[in-house]
Design a protein around this motif. Structure first.
Motif, short mmCIF file in Angstrom:
data_model
loop_
_atom_site.label_atom_id
_atom_site.label_comp_id
_atom_site.label_asym_id
_atom_site.label_seq_id
_atom_site.Cartn_x
_atom_site.Cartn_y
_atom_site.Cartn_z
N ASP A 1 3.01 10.60 -8.07
CA ASP A 1 4.30 11.13 -7.64
C ASP A 1 5.43 10.23 -8.13
O ASP A 1 5.19 9.13 -8.61
CB ASP A 1 4.36 11.26 -6.11
CG ASP A 1 5.25 12.42 -5.66
OD1 ASP A 1 6.06 12.92 -6.46
OD2 ASP A 1 5.12 12.82 -4.49
N PHE A 2 6.64 10.72 -7.97
CA PHE A 2 7.82 9.96 -8.35
C PHE A 2 8.02 8.82 -7.35
O PHE A 2 7.46 8.83 -6.25
CB PHE A 2 9.04 10.87 -8.37
CG PHE A 2 8.87 12.06 -9.28
CD1 PHE A 2 8.75 11.89 -10.65
CD2 PHE A 2 8.80 13.34 -8.76
CE1 PHE A 2 8.58 12.98 -11.49
CE2 PHE A 2 8.62 14.44 -9.59
CZ PHE A 2 8.52 14.25 -10.95
N TYR A 3 8.83 7.85 -7.71
CA TYR A 3 9.11 6.71 -6.84
C TYR A 3 9.74 7.19 -5.54
O TYR A 3 10.68 7.98 -5.55
CB TYR A 3 10.03 5.71 -7.54
CG TYR A 3 10.43 4.57 -6.63
CD1 TYR A 3 9.55 3.51 -6.42
CD2 TYR A 3 11.64 4.58 -5.97
CE1 TYR A 3 9.89 2.47 -5.58
CE2 TYR A 3 12.00 3.55 -5.13
CZ TYR A 3 11.12 2.50 -4.93
OH TYR A 3 11.45 1.48 -4.09
N ASP A 4 9.24 6.66 -4.42
CA ASP A 4 9.77 6.97 -3.10
C ASP A 4 9.53 5.76 -2.21
O ASP A 4 8.40 5.51 -1.79
CB ASP A 4 9.09 8.21 -2.52
CG ASP A 4 9.56 8.57 -1.13
OD1 ASP A 4 10.47 7.90 -0.58
OD2 ASP A 4 9.01 9.55 -0.57
N GLU A 5 10.57 5.00 -1.94
CA GLU A 5 10.45 3.78 -1.14
C GLU A 5 9.82 4.05 0.22
O GLU A 5 9.09 3.22 0.75
CB GLU A 5 11.82 3.11 -0.97
CG GLU A 5 11.78 1.81 -0.19
CD GLU A 5 10.89 0.72 -0.78
OE1 GLU A 5 10.31 -0.07 -0.01
OE2 GLU A 5 10.77 0.66 -2.03
N SER A 6 10.04 5.23 0.80
CA SER A 6 9.49 5.52 2.13
C SER A 6 7.96 5.67 2.11
O SER A 6 7.33 5.71 3.17
CB SER A 6 10.13 6.76 2.73
OG SER A 6 9.76 7.92 2.00
N ASP A 7 7.36 5.75 0.92
CA ASP A 7 5.90 5.88 0.80
C ASP A 7 5.19 4.53 0.86
O ASP A 7 3.97 4.47 0.88
CB ASP A 7 5.55 6.59 -0.51
CG ASP A 7 4.07 6.90 -0.62
OD1 ASP A 7 3.55 7.62 0.25
OD2 ASP A 7 3.42 6.41 -1.55
N TYR A 8 5.93 3.43 0.93
CA TYR A 8 5.34 2.09 0.87
C TYR A 8 5.09 1.50 2.24
O TYR A 8 5.89 1.66 3.16
CB TYR A 8 6.29 1.12 0.15
CG TYR A 8 6.32 1.26 -1.34
CD1 TYR A 8 5.72 0.32 -2.16
CD2 TYR A 8 6.97 2.33 -1.95
CE1 TYR A 8 5.75 0.43 -3.54
CE2 TYR A 8 7.02 2.44 -3.32
CZ TYR A 8 6.41 1.50 -4.11
OH TYR A 8 6.45 1.61 -5.47
N ALA B 1 0.86 -1.18 0.00
CA ALA B 1 0.00 0.00 0.00
C ALA B 1 0.90 1.22 0.00
O ALA B 1 2.09 1.13 0.31
CB ALA B 1 -0.91 0.01 1.23
N HIS B 2 0.33 2.37 -0.33
CA HIS B 2 1.08 3.61 -0.33
C HIS B 2 0.52 4.56 0.72
O HIS B 2 -0.70 4.65 0.91
CB HIS B 2 1.00 4.28 -1.70
CG HIS B 2 1.75 3.54 -2.75
ND1 HIS B 2 3.11 3.61 -2.87
CD2 HIS B 2 1.33 2.69 -3.71
CE1 HIS B 2 3.50 2.85 -3.87
NE2 HIS B 2 2.43 2.27 -4.39
N LYS B 3 1.41 5.28 1.36
CA LYS B 3 1.01 6.22 2.41
C LYS B 3 0.34 7.46 1.82
O LYS B 3 -0.62 7.97 2.40
CB LYS B 3 2.24 6.63 3.22
CG LYS B 3 2.84 5.46 3.97
CD LYS B 3 4.15 5.84 4.64
CE LYS B 3 4.78 4.60 5.27
NZ LYS B 3 6.12 4.91 5.82
N THR B 4 0.83 7.95 0.69
CA THR B 4 0.26 9.18 0.10
C THR B 4 -0.02 9.06 -1.39
O THR B 4 -0.82 9.83 -1.91
CB THR B 4 1.20 10.39 0.32
OG1 THR B 4 2.44 10.14 -0.32
CG2 THR B 4 1.42 10.65 1.80
N LEU B 5 0.61 8.15 -2.08
CA LEU B 5 0.51 8.04 -3.53
C LEU B 5 -0.88 7.62 -3.98
O LEU B 5 -1.51 6.75 -3.37
CB LEU B 5 1.53 7.01 -4.03
CG LEU B 5 1.71 6.92 -5.55
CD1 LEU B 5 2.56 8.09 -6.03
CD2 LEU B 5 2.36 5.61 -5.92
#
Length: 147
Positions: free
Chosen positions: A115-122, A53-57
């Protein structure tokens, strides 16, 4: 919950005897600016994708070719939707666990991302995802579950 946080979207079709055309416009067919596009293909039989899941994406998933099922879970409601048309997509808000399964031979899944890829968003661990969506507002970083 559930159906309010994801929905199927029928995209425009320009019919033509030479072949149809479908287009997607930011903030018109998807409720965000498209900052990243990627696609999944050559998926072996029985393989699964997603599992996060994504936190904000925010995302939209589209079956560009073939078919596959998308298992969606907001921590309270779980639903399986099938994608098999290039002019239909599934829009996903943030905080939706997704699993992609049952890929047909030759299936291609295109993903439009806000948004662009951001591992911290997962959220890659289901238990962590459940704690976040069922926990306190502090677990969500002081953001309401349904902004």
């Amino acid at each position: 919950m559930g159906l309010e946080r994801w929905k199927t979207v029928e995209l425009p079709i320009v019919h033509d005897s030479r072949g149809n055309l479908t287009f997607i416009e930011s903030n018109r067919h998807v409720p965000f600016d498209i900052k990243r596009v990627y696609y999944l293909y050559d998926i072996p039989g029985g393989a699964q994708r997603g599992g996060h899941a994504h936190k904000t994406l925010q995302q939209m998933l589209i079956a560009m070719s073939g078919s596959f099922d998308v298992i969606l879970d907001d921590g309270f409601v779980r639903q399986t939707l099938s994608l098999n048309r290039g002019y239909c997509g599934i829009y996903l808000e943030k905080l939706i666990w997704r699993e992609l399964v049952n890929f047909s031979s030759g299936a291609v899944c295109m993903v439009l991302a806000s948004d662009f890829y951001d591992e911290s968003d997962y959220y890659r661990e289901y238990d962590e995802f459940i704690k976040a969506v069922r926990g306190t507002p502090e677990a969500l970083g002081n953001k309401a579950l349904h902004e």
